[in-house]
Design an enzyme around this catalytic site. Structure first.
Site, short mmCIF file in Angstrom:
data_model
loop_
_atom_site.label_atom_id
_atom_site.label_comp_id
_atom_site.label_asym_id
_atom_site.label_seq_id
_atom_site.Cartn_x
_atom_site.Cartn_y
_atom_site.Cartn_z
CD GLU A 114 -2.15 -1.02 3.08
OE1 GLU A 114 -1.84 -0.09 3.83
OE2 GLU A 114 -2.80 -2.00 3.45
CE LYS A 116 5.58 5.05 6.81
NZ LYS A 116 5.85 6.46 7.05
CG ASP A 118 4.71 12.44 4.62
OD1 ASP A 118 4.70 12.08 5.82
OD2 ASP A 118 5.59 13.14 4.12
CE1 TYR A 230 -2.70 2.42 9.30
CE2 TYR A 230 -2.75 4.38 7.95
CZ TYR A 230 -2.41 3.76 9.12
OH TYR A 230 -1.81 4.47 10.12
CE LYS A 317 9.93 6.20 5.65
NZ LYS A 317 10.54 7.32 6.27
CB CYS A 411 32.72 39.16 7.89
SG CYS A 411 31.15 38.97 8.75
CB CYS A 414 31.35 43.02 10.74
SG CYS A 414 32.51 41.65 10.83
CB CYS A 429 33.73 36.65 10.69
SG CYS A 429 33.58 38.23 11.54
CB CYS A 434 30.84 39.89 13.72
SG CYS A 434 29.78 39.48 12.32
S1 IVH Z 1 0.42 0.52 8.86
C1 IVH Z 1 1.74 -1.71 12.25
N1 IVH Z 1 -0.22 1.56 6.54
O1 IVH Z 1 3.05 5.41 8.78
C2 IVH Z 1 1.19 -0.94 11.19
N2 IVH Z 1 0.80 2.95 8.17
O2 IVH Z 1 5.33 4.28 11.00
C3 IVH Z 1 1.50 0.47 11.31
N3 IVH Z 1 1.08 5.27 7.47
O3 IVH Z 1 2.24 6.57 11.78
C4 IVH Z 1 0.84 1.31 10.36
N4 IVH Z 1 0.21 5.05 5.46
O4 IVH Z 1 0.25 6.59 10.29
C5 IVH Z 1 0.32 1.77 7.75
N5 IVH Z 1 -0.83 2.37 4.47
C6 IVH Z 1 -0.32 2.56 5.66
C7 IVH Z 1 0.16 3.84 6.06
C8 IVH Z 1 0.71 3.99 7.34
C9 IVH Z 1 0.77 5.90 6.32
C10 IVH Z 1 1.75 5.89 8.64
C11 IVH Z 1 1.09 5.57 9.94
C12 IVH Z 1 2.19 5.45 10.94
C13 IVH Z 1 3.42 5.40 10.12
C14 IVH Z 1 4.13 4.10 10.38
#
Ligand code: IVH
Length: 673
Positions: A114, A116, A118, A230, A317, A411, A414, A429, A434
């Site tokens: 899925e 993640k 932000d 989720y 990531k 600098c 000054c 400097c 200064c």
């Molecule tokens: S699962 C054990 N799924 O990412 C499961 N987290 O460090 C933990 N987050 O603060 C979360 N999208 O809020 C999961 N599809 C997703 C997510 C997700 C964003 C965030 C979540 C948590 C951080 C995990």
């Protein structure tokens, strides 16, 4: 008559809820806005005329009328875990291997991939089908109740869809998800704030997290908050797979990101990660990676959690986002120590959630090495919260007349001729007077980790310096003599000056280690200050110490000891300390008698990242309770406190048989005191 009004109200509510679901969850409107408004207005009118028929779950009740004064804490039924991170294919293979090692060989493993998102995580509790509480993550165990604010998000069902057929007992369950603001909405929000002269949000994540904590739900309702769910958790129900839960969530009425994939192998996971990363640019919201989860809930339970992260999930990531823009100019900033560092002034460009107009260039060597020139097109990169940096120059687009960048000679503040000490990359400097250094020293002195003078930040310091009220840090304690004059300075009033003077007085109670740090002696950071004050009980003792004596201290090397000696040999510094002493600052460590407790007399090592506090804060707590903190694990260590992503120290502690505490065990011990 009464019965029919009630019927009509119920009918309207059902209809509006159905349309909300189509519009906000399925993204597939079923009627025009105009028709919807008519229904809504009719319902509002009938409820106004028949207030006894209003229920908490009516669509008209999403926006509360009262301000939330504080956000009561909420105990999560299930701990809100965090995720381990992976950055490469190898690390994904390692994750897969660890999963397999912990399951029996005949288990078939499926993964769900899925995005993640932000944003900021929330947990919603439903009792008997009704939204009971919405809470922030907090420390994962206890969060803050933000129900009023979450109710303003139209996709959140106030009652679950009772018609959704399923075989589970859902009288009590929690759902988890991410609150976020789409990139375009975020830009508009900031434009609006700019017009209104309000502080801009740094990125969409901050704007979502900040909005969730507003006191007035009417303001929240104006903000374009969105929520993807989720996770579904319940003690009553035995769920089968995560992917089935995602489907079920949608049937119950929740908004689920449909961009997820069930994979049969880690190789397939890797392919999907790549595909999702490619698609990232076209998403309307910010993502910082993908989450990979073992699909079978039974397997998830077998795998369990380690520290604060599940073994059955990990985050992959994405690479930091890059962008190309023009480097308009290189300017130089003077720090409190006189070090002069280059800053890239860029043509503003939107990247990873915020508009970037400046980037760090580290030092002149870096400019030379990358042959960065004013006017160049440059590739900039930003990962997470980090300050953006320049990766490279787009050489093909360089203007012919561009000239190699030359090191500054004077600098910028000054005009003093700069010098470069041997073996150092930075230019300095060395004019103690200064203005930039004066401001820098004052800012450091007043900052949170030092004297913690609330309200005395950059802008006020600039103002006081320019009005000649502040030159040395000792002048801060003389400000009270000018109270009547200060009140008259533009923008400031009696109340703010009173608060400031109170904060200044309060700072006199800061302990010796903070005062020593606040002095800004080169190489003497917060940790070294603590270390020094643990070994020298007063400034007089420290100022008289020989270099050898200072070097005897564990973890103190020659650059620190030389710098300390140099500092105390300067007459101006001696005078300053005497002056500060006369104002009553703490220049000796008070031995505080601590009652017996779990921590007293024991030796601790902290490793990994803690969720509820920084390692420094944890160390301070332990110190204040009479415990000792060491930086490395040995057989003399009593306990290792292991946060998330603990590495070699954890392994060493295990091999030496040192007792290990996770964060919640540590907190339990703290709470017992
Ligand atoms: S699962 C054990 N799924 O990412 C499961 N987290 O460090 C933990 N987050 O603060 C979360 N999208 O809020 C999961 N599809 C997703 C997510 C997700 C964003 C965030 C979540 C948590 C951080 C995990």
């Amino acid at each position: 008559m009464f019965d029919s009004v009630e019927n009509r109200i119920n009918q309207l509510r059902d209809e509006i809820i159905k349309h909300d679901y189509s519009y906000y969850v399925l993204n597939d409107p079923t009627i025009s806005d105009y028709q919807y408004d008519l229904l809504f207005k009719e319902l509002e009118k009938l409820e106004f005329e028949n207030p006894h028929l209003i229920t908490d779950f009516s669509p008209t009740q999403r926006v509360g009328k009262d301000l939330t004064k504080n956000f009561p804490s909420h105990q999560h039924q299930f701990q809100m875990l965090s995720l381990s991170n992976t950055y490469s294919e190898e690390e994904l293979y390692d994750f897969d291997r660890r999963v397999k090692d912990n399951l029996s060989a005949d288990e078939k493993i499926e993964y769900v991939v899925e995005y993640k998102i932000d944003g900021a995580s929330v947990s919603l509790t439903y009792l008997n089908g009704n939204l009971q509480v919405a809470a922030t993550r907090g420390d994962g165990i206890t969060g803050e109740t933000v129900t009023q604010n979450i109710k303003t998000i139209k996709s959140v069902p106030l009652q679950i869809n009772k018609l959704s057929n399923n075989n589970y007992d859902l009288t009590n369950f929690e759902v988890r998800g991410e609150v976020y603001i789409e990139i375009e909405d975020f830009k508009k929000l900031n434009q609006q704030r700019e017009i209104e002269g309000e502080k801009l949000f740094a990125n969409p994540r901050n704007s979502a997290a900040g909005t969730m904590k507003l006191q007035d739900s009417q303001v929240v309702a104006q903000r374009p908050l969105k929520l993807f769910l989720y996770s579904l958790l319940s003690r009553q129900a035995q769920f089968n797979t995560h992917s089935e839960n995602l489907e079920l969530l949608r049937l119950l009425g929740f908004r689920v990101n449909q961009d997820y994939k069930v994979c049969k192998s880690i190789n397939e996971v890797i392919e999907i990660c790549k595909e999702f990363e490619r698609k990232r640019e076209s998403l309307p919201f910010e993502v910082d990676g993908v989450v990979i989860k073992v699909n079978s809930i039974k397997q998830q339970n077998i795998l369990g959690t380690i520290a604060k992260s599940p073994r059955w999930a990990t985050a992959f990531k994405f690479k930091a986002k890059q962008s190309v823009t023009k480097l308009n100019k290189i300017t130089w900033q003077v720090g409190r120590t006189g070090a002069v560092s280059p800053v890239a002034e860029l043509e503003p460009v939107f990247l990873a959630g915020s508009t970037i107009s400046r980037a760090t260039l580290h030092n002149f060597d870096e400019i030379k090495r990358k042959d960065i020139r004013e006017g160049d097109k440059v590739v900039i990169e930003k990962g997470g919260d980090v300050i953006p940096k320049i990766i490279s120059v787009v050489a093909e687009e360089r203007e012919k007349k561009s000239k190699e960048y030359e090191a500054p000679l004077a600098c910028p503040e000054c005009g003093t001729k700069l010098f470069q000490p041997e073996n150092e990359v930075a230019f300095y400097c060395d004019n103690f007077e200064c203005p930039a250094q004066i401001r820098g020293r004052l800012e450091h002195f007043a900052s949170r980790g030092s004297m913690d003078i609330e309200g005395l930040g950059e802008s006020l310091i600039d103002l006081f310096v320019s009005h000649n009220y502040l030159k040395t840090v000792a002048d801060i304690y003389k400000l009270k003599n000018f109270k009547n004059e200060l009140i008259k300075i533009e923008r400031l009033g009696k109340k703010s000056i009173d608060n400031l003077l109170e904060a200044i007085e309060k700072s006199k109670a800061q302990p010796f280690s903070k005062v020593l740090f606040a002095l800004g002696i080169r190489y003497v950071g917060a940790t070294v200050s603590k270390n020094l004050t643990e070994n020298f009980s007063s400034i007089d003792e420290l100022s008289k110490a020989t270099e050898e004596k200072i070097l005897e201290i564990h973890e103190i090397g020659p650059s620190i000891s030389k710098s300390v000696i140099k500092y105390f040999s300067d007459e101006n510094n001696k005078k300053l300390i005497e002056e500060l002493k006369s104002f009553g600052l703490n220049f000796s460590a008070k031995k505080i008698l601590v009652e017996d407790n779990f921590f007293k007399g024991k030796s601790f090592v902290l490793t990994g990242s803690l969720e509820t506090m920084t390692r420094e804060e944890a160390g301070e707590k332990i110190n204040s309770l009479g415990g000792k903190i060491s930086s490395s694990v040995s057989k003399n260590t009593d306990y290792l406190i292991a946060g998330e992503a603990a590495g070699s120290k954890l392994a060493k502690a295990q091999s030496l048989g040192v007792k290990i505490l996770n964060e919640s065990e540590f907190i339990t011990h703290l709470k017992k005191i």
